[in-house]
Design a protein around this motif. Structure first.
Motif, short mmCIF file in Angstrom:
data_model
loop_
_atom_site.label_atom_id
_atom_site.label_comp_id
_atom_site.label_asym_id
_atom_site.label_seq_id
_atom_site.Cartn_x
_atom_site.Cartn_y
_atom_site.Cartn_z
N PRO A 7 -8.13 -13.65 26.23
CA PRO A 7 -9.48 -13.32 25.75
C PRO A 7 -9.55 -12.72 24.35
CG PRO A 7 -8.76 -11.72 27.38
CD PRO A 7 -7.75 -12.82 27.39
N GLY A 8 -8.42 -12.17 23.84
CA GLY A 8 -8.48 -11.54 22.52
C GLY A 8 -8.37 -12.52 21.36
N VAL A 9 -8.10 -13.81 21.68
CA VAL A 9 -7.95 -14.81 20.60
C VAL A 9 -9.29 -14.96 19.89
CG1 VAL A 9 -7.52 -17.26 20.16
CG2 VAL A 9 -6.13 -16.03 21.83
N LYS A 10 -9.25 -15.00 18.56
CA LYS A 10 -10.49 -15.17 17.78
C LYS A 10 -10.87 -16.65 17.76
CE LYS A 10 -10.68 -10.87 16.87
NZ LYS A 10 -10.27 -10.03 15.79
N LEU A 11 -12.17 -16.92 17.74
CA LEU A 11 -12.62 -18.32 17.84
C LEU A 11 -12.11 -19.19 16.69
CD1 LEU A 11 -16.28 -17.79 19.12
CD2 LEU A 11 -14.26 -18.39 20.45
N ILE A 25 -14.25 5.01 28.84
CA ILE A 25 -12.96 4.47 28.39
C ILE A 25 -13.28 3.16 27.69
CG2 ILE A 25 -10.81 3.35 29.15
CD1 ILE A 25 -10.66 6.34 29.33
N VAL A 26 -12.78 2.99 26.48
CA VAL A 26 -12.90 1.68 25.83
C VAL A 26 -11.67 0.88 26.22
CG1 VAL A 26 -13.00 0.43 23.64
CG2 VAL A 26 -14.18 2.62 23.86
N LEU A 27 -11.89 -0.29 26.79
CA LEU A 27 -10.77 -1.14 27.18
C LEU A 27 -10.72 -2.30 26.19
CD1 LEU A 27 -8.70 -1.51 29.60
CD2 LEU A 27 -10.34 -3.12 30.52
N SER A 28 -9.86 -2.16 25.19
CA SER A 28 -9.81 -3.21 24.15
C SER A 28 -8.86 -4.31 24.59
CB SER A 28 -9.31 -2.61 22.84
OG SER A 28 -8.96 -3.66 21.97
N MET A 29 -9.33 -5.55 24.52
CA MET A 29 -8.51 -6.69 24.94
C MET A 29 -7.78 -7.32 23.77
SD MET A 29 -8.85 -6.54 28.08
CE MET A 29 -8.09 -8.05 28.67
N ALA A 30 -7.69 -6.60 22.64
CA ALA A 30 -7.14 -7.18 21.41
C ALA A 30 -5.71 -7.70 21.57
CB ALA A 30 -7.19 -6.14 20.30
N LYS A 31 -4.92 -7.03 22.42
CA LYS A 31 -3.52 -7.46 22.53
C LYS A 31 -3.35 -8.74 23.34
CE LYS A 31 -1.31 -3.15 21.55
NZ LYS A 31 -0.49 -2.03 21.99
N PHE A 32 -4.39 -9.17 23.98
CA PHE A 32 -4.34 -10.45 24.70
C PHE A 32 -4.66 -11.54 23.68
CE2 PHE A 32 -4.19 -9.55 29.34
CZ PHE A 32 -4.09 -8.17 29.26
N ASP A 33 -3.73 -11.81 22.79
CA ASP A 33 -4.06 -12.67 21.64
C ASP A 33 -3.27 -13.98 21.60
OD1 ASP A 33 -1.61 -11.63 21.04
OD2 ASP A 33 -2.17 -10.80 19.09
N LYS A 34 -2.88 -14.46 22.77
CA LYS A 34 -2.05 -15.69 22.77
C LYS A 34 -2.81 -16.93 23.26
CE LYS A 34 1.69 -12.86 22.66
NZ LYS A 34 0.76 -11.72 22.73
N ILE A 35 -2.46 -18.06 22.65
CA ILE A 35 -2.95 -19.34 23.15
C ILE A 35 -1.83 -19.84 24.07
CG2 ILE A 35 -3.59 -21.71 22.52
CD1 ILE A 35 -4.55 -20.49 19.80
N ILE A 36 -2.13 -19.97 25.35
CA ILE A 36 -1.05 -20.21 26.32
C ILE A 36 -0.71 -21.69 26.43
CG2 ILE A 36 -0.38 -19.92 28.75
CD1 ILE A 36 -2.36 -17.47 28.72
N GLU A 37 -1.72 -22.54 26.50
CA GLU A 37 -1.45 -23.96 26.70
C GLU A 37 -2.59 -24.81 26.15
OE1 GLU A 37 -1.23 -25.00 30.86
OE2 GLU A 37 -0.78 -27.11 30.43
N VAL A 38 -2.25 -25.94 25.54
CA VAL A 38 -3.30 -26.87 25.09
C VAL A 38 -2.95 -28.23 25.68
CG1 VAL A 38 -4.37 -28.00 23.11
CG2 VAL A 38 -3.72 -25.61 22.94
N LYS A 39 -3.88 -28.83 26.37
CA LYS A 39 -3.60 -30.13 26.98
C LYS A 39 -4.75 -31.08 26.63
CE LYS A 39 -0.80 -31.52 30.73
NZ LYS A 39 -0.57 -31.48 32.14
N PRO A 40 -4.65 -31.75 25.49
CA PRO A 40 -5.75 -32.61 25.05
C PRO A 40 -6.07 -33.70 26.05
CG PRO A 40 -4.10 -32.38 23.32
CD PRO A 40 -3.54 -31.74 24.54
#
Ligand SMILES: Cc1cc2nc3c(=O)[nH]c(=O)nc-3n(C[C@H](O)[C@H](O)[C@H](O)COP(=O)(O)OP(=O)(O)OC[C@H]3O[C@@H](n4cnc5c(N)ncnc54)[C@H](O)[C@@H]3O)c2cc1C
Ligand code: SF4
Ligand code: SF4
Lengths: 411, 463
Positions: free
Chosen positions: B107-111, B83-98
């Motif tokens: 995990p699907g977010v591109k660098l 089974i290929v488990l693609s994580m592509a739909k996990f594409d959100k940046i949830i929080e940024v706290k500088p």
């Protein structure tokens, strides 16, 4: 013929190293739920498999039509590919293979319908007569060497928008059945094309009239073919029906020649690109000078305001071999232009080319793009293509460039 | 088919089963060709990931997790009926706290997408593999990706503060956290970094982020021997100067960059050294000139300092695109560029580079050498004719010799690309030659403890 298509496909997909860079810019990928065959790398890999099957004479039929017909031909993938692969060309060549009859089960009924009605009526929806209504009351100069060629593009938009609501009502299966029927009996198109979005119709007509006013203000009194004006055949070409396109383009060229025109003034990116880059490859004596109207109105005084606008650059202008930037240059003379994160060689398609075959996908792509444009914080979103306008007119902030320029000119 | 039916009940339309839709999931950026998976799962939430994993565990179905599919070792391709488990739909940046120096992302977010977003906060996430446009957060964590900036900032491992992971038994665990320090038991976060999807599925990551450097400058130095390049960089580091980036390119790489990007290099030079420093506005010029003085001791053919951002961007992009540019030198479409990826201590570079060049000659291969020289990482980019068996066997022998050079000089057979299918043999060799066979036993025990049925990425890393 099919051998040369197969060789062309093999040469293009053979270069791919499967790095996936193209997936990161392909506008159809995330709106299709990351179903990779509807993304750039997936299309190349599916085409590789298709080529292998065709070469080996395998019996197993690949049902690949959705992968290739859903490609927007935007070419954003080409500009990030380290190996110089154009997944748009891969999709186009695959569609040509399908259209050549090698894979009959992959033919798309809506595509076939559009081709057969266009071939018959010189307009995809058989509305050539109605497409000249916008010009009522305007005076054109039949002796001018300059021909204003609308290609019916602005005029078709109100019909395609209505067509989609009709398809939503009918459901996918019924729509395919209807399309198959019309494909075989083109006169039936009348049942579909008697509906149009009236608001959009008024808006498109106004844009066309504005273009004429802009040209006139620049001292150009052009000729126009009215109800005799043919659609340029963009769909036939895009859908891969190369043989039919050749015949069609010759017909159109004859009409243009008979008009006595020397210079063709195009007003939308698709017709501009097709006439400038594709017609000369298909029609031997296509020797017109093809221009975009923006180049003819550059010297008008639009004034400069501090208004912050954003511009959605059309793929057919900026993602082609020689980018055409005149609309943006002109816009910059009139206002402050804030570009979205994806612009220039990385512009993101509005999804318009998918409107007839994959309306839901098209809608999602346009929403994503509109979101990006609004994120710039600009007060208005300027488009320079009737398809982009129709897809991105999510609210009153979107404006066609001709309407925008007229507003500035009159101020 | 029962199994597919069961998965369909969990995933609905998020399960792809047609042969055509599965084709693109059979390939990553390596030269290994995967096989047809049973189905492709595209879960959209943690619950679905968990259900899929539980189902696969119950039915003993092997699973390969997929991020951006840019792995160079075959680690993200499926074998038959996986089974290929693609994580592509996990594409959100949830929080940024500088202010707390962290970002929580799926995990699907591109660098590149992540860094584009972080730039709005004046921050960045340093790991920058040359594939950053397409590589995902999850995939780069699972391969412990490096990149150009690893010279100063280290690899991905240094930038992962915490993870949410669905374990092979379906448990959802949270390891690490939002804080920059933590000494509470075993460092389980680190264990998932570089695990290549064998220990679980990363579903969320808390990443350390850093302020963008205030000022940067670049030195370009050209040398006529590889020996001088190695010695120059060792001396630089010995003097306490840690570059932001230190990269070297050989002549083949320079020629391909000239061809594809129109860059100009002096004719008579064989090696180029790029050294970037980051510092404050006040001290950047002094630090650049100090570093240049050190590099000059090794007799560069020419040397130049620049702080012009446009020129710096052009060179950075060119170096990032060096692998891609090599493709323009391919003789046929069936040729690929296979990347060897070893690492040695910086002081051993000069000797290791010289020996690598000798091995290239001995095996009669066309190889472009470049790499992240400051951390001792050498990439041998080998032109490989996939259709020519004899040629491919020669490449295999070269890879073994290349690995042996790394081991001999106290380094490793894999610097940043991982093991996957490609380096299973090399990993065993490294452990054997360094007398660390027991390490393999520990790794096997860990894997078995997490995944007794061995469903996660079966056949990859080690058996
Ligand atoms: C042109 C090019 C240049 C490259 N340059 C570099 C470089 O400079 N430095 C470098 O380090 N690498 C480089 N790489 C290698 C590659 O890009 C990296 O290994 C990258 O980190 C992989 O990320 P991905 O998202 O594509 O992972 P994938 O290929 O999808 O997966 C890699 C591994 O991670 C696992 N995985 C993926 N997502 C998850 C998850 N959510 N949970 C658990 N396991 C997961 C997979 O099962 C697989 O084992 C390069 C590759 C290419 C094609
Ligand atoms: S970017 Fe080019 S080489 Fe990479 S996967 Fe796409 S088509 Fe293939
Ligand atoms: S042409 Fe556009 S839609 Fe088609 S594959 Fe390339 S990026 Fe995607």
């Amino acid at each position: 013929m099919t051998e040369s298509l197969l060789q062309k496909l093999e040469a293009e997909v053979g270069k791919c190293i499967s790095c996936g860079f193209c997936e990161s810019v392909c506008p159809t990928l995330s709106p299709s739920g990351y179903d990779l065959w509807k993304g750039a790398r997936g299309r190349v890999l599916v085409a590789k498999e298709l080529a292998k099957d065709l070469r080996s004479g395998s019996d197993g039929i690949l049902h690949v039509s959705d992968s290739f017909y859903s490609c927007l031909d935007c070419y954003a993938c080409l500009y990030v590919c380290p190996a110089g692969v154009n997944a748009g060309i891969v999709s186009h060549t695959s569609r040509e293979i399908i259209a050549s009859g090698m894979l009959p089960e992959n033919e798309n009924p809506v595509a076939k319908m559009i081709v057969s009605t266009t071939m018959k009526y010189l307009n995809p929806l058989g509305v050539r007569e109605k497409a000249s209504k916008w010009a009522e009351g305007l005076n054109f100069n039949d002796n001018s060497p300059d021909l204003l060629y609308t290609g019916n593009m602005f005029q078709l938009m109100p019909y395609t928008k209505s067509l989609n609501s009709l398809r939503n009502l009918m459901g996918r299966r019924m729509s395919k059945f209807m399309a198959g029927l019309v494909g075989k009996h083109p006169p039936l198109i009348g049942f579909i094309s008697n509906r149009r979005d009236r608001d959009l119709d008024a808006r498109m007509s106004q844009s066309l009239r504005n273009i004429v006013e802009l040209l006139e203000s620049s001292g150009l009194n052009v000729k126009y073919l009215g109800s005799n004006e043919p659609y340029p055949g963009t769909f036939i070409y895009d859908l891969g029906y190369a043989d039919q396109f050749r015949i069609y383009a010759e017909k159109v060229t004859k009409i243009l020649k008979d008009s006595g025109a020397k210079r063709i003034i195009t007003i939308d990116p698709h017709t501009f690109d097709l006439l400038k880059n594709t017609y000369p490859k298909f029609v031997r004596d296509f020797d017109f000078e093809v221009v975009h109207y923006i180049d003819l109105i550059k010297d008008l005084d639009f004034g400069k305001s501090g208004e912050k606008v954003t511009f959605h650059e059309p793929c057919h202008l900026v993602l082609r071999e020689c980018p055409y930037n005149s609309p943006m240059d002109l816009l910059r003379q009139t206002s402050e232009v804030i570009l979205p994160a994806r612009s220039g060689r990385k512009t993101r398609c509005c999804g318009g080319p998918n409107e007839l075959l994959f309306p839901e996908l098209s809608e999602k792509i346009s929403e994503q793009r509109y979101g990006e444009l609004r994120e710039t914080g600009a007060s208005r979103v300027v488009t320079a293509c009737p398809i982009c306008f129709t897809n991105l007119a999510k609210d009153e902030k979107t404006i066609e460039i001709s309407d925008f320029l007229i507003e500035k000119l009159r101020k | 088919m029962d199994q597919v039916h069961g998965l369909k009940q969990i995933l609905g339309a998020n399960l792809l089963t047609s042969r055509e839709q599965k084709i693109p999931f059979q390939t990553d950026a390596s030269y290994f060709q995967g096989q047809e998976p049973l189905a492709v799962a595209l879960p959209e939430n943690v619950k679905q990931v968990r259900e899929v994993i539980k189902f696969c565990q119950e039915h003993s179905i092997p699973v390969v997790v997929r991020g951006g599919g840019t792995a160079l070792t075959g680690s993200s391709i499926p074998f038959k009926d996986f089974i290929v488990l693609s994580m592509a739909k996990f594409d959100k940046i949830i929080e940024v706290k500088p202010e707390d120096r962290y970002a929580i992302v799926e995990p699907g977010v591109k660098l590149d997408a992540l860094n584009q977003y972080l730039a709005n906060f004046g921050h960045f996430y340093p790991p920058d593999p040359a594939s950053s446009m397409a590589a995902s957060v999850g995939g780069s964590i699972s391969t412990n990706a490096g990149g150009l900036r690893a010279s100063l900032y280290g690899t991905t491992r240094n930038w992962v503060l915490g993870l949410e992971v669905v374990l092979p038994n379906g448990e959802i665990v949270k390891v690490g956290g939002k804080v920059l320090k933590r000494t509470a038991g075993y460092d389980l976060t680190s264990m998932f970094v570089g695990a290549e999807g064998t220990l679980g599925v990363v579903t969320k990551a808390i990443l350390k982020i850093w302020p963008l450097p205030e000022s940067k400058g670049r030195i370009l130095a050209y040398y006529d021997t590889i020996d001088k390049v190695g010695k120059a960089i060792s001396k630089l580091k010995g003097k306490g100067i840690t570059p932001l980036i230190a990269e070297f390119l050989d002549r083949i790489s320079m020629d391909s960059l000239s061809k594809t990007r129109g860059l100009k290099f002096p004719d008579e030079v064989d090696y180029m050294l790029i050294v970037d420093l980051s510092s404050t506005r006040e001290s950047i010029d002094r630090e650049l000139s100090d570093a240049a003085e050190v590099l000059k001791e090794f007799g560069p053919v020419s040397i130049k300092i620049t702080t012009d951002p446009t020129e710096m961007d052009r060179i950075y992009e060119a170096r990032k695109g060096a692998y891609s540019s090599l493709l323009s030198e391919r003789e046929s479409n069936s040729e690929r560029v296979v990347i060897g990826d070893i690492v040695v201590p910086a002081s051993e570079l000069s000797a290791a580079l010289k020996e690598s060049e000798e091995k290239v000659k001995e095996h009669h291969l066309k190889v472009a050498l470049f790499g992240h020289i400051s951390d001792g990482n050498i990439h041998a980019n080998i032109y490989a004719d996939l259709d020519n068996r004899e040629h491919m066997e020669r490449i295999d022998r070269f890879q073994i010799d290349f690995g042996k050079i790394a081991i001999k000089h106290g380094g490793s057979v894999s610097a940043e690309h991982g093991i996957g299918i490609e380096k299973k043999e090399l990993l065993e060799m490294e452990l054997e030659e360094t007398g660390s066979q027991y390490t393999m036993e520990i790794m096997k025990t860990i894997r078995k403890a997490f995944d007794p049925n061995g469903i996660m990425n079966r056949g990859k890393m080690f058996d």
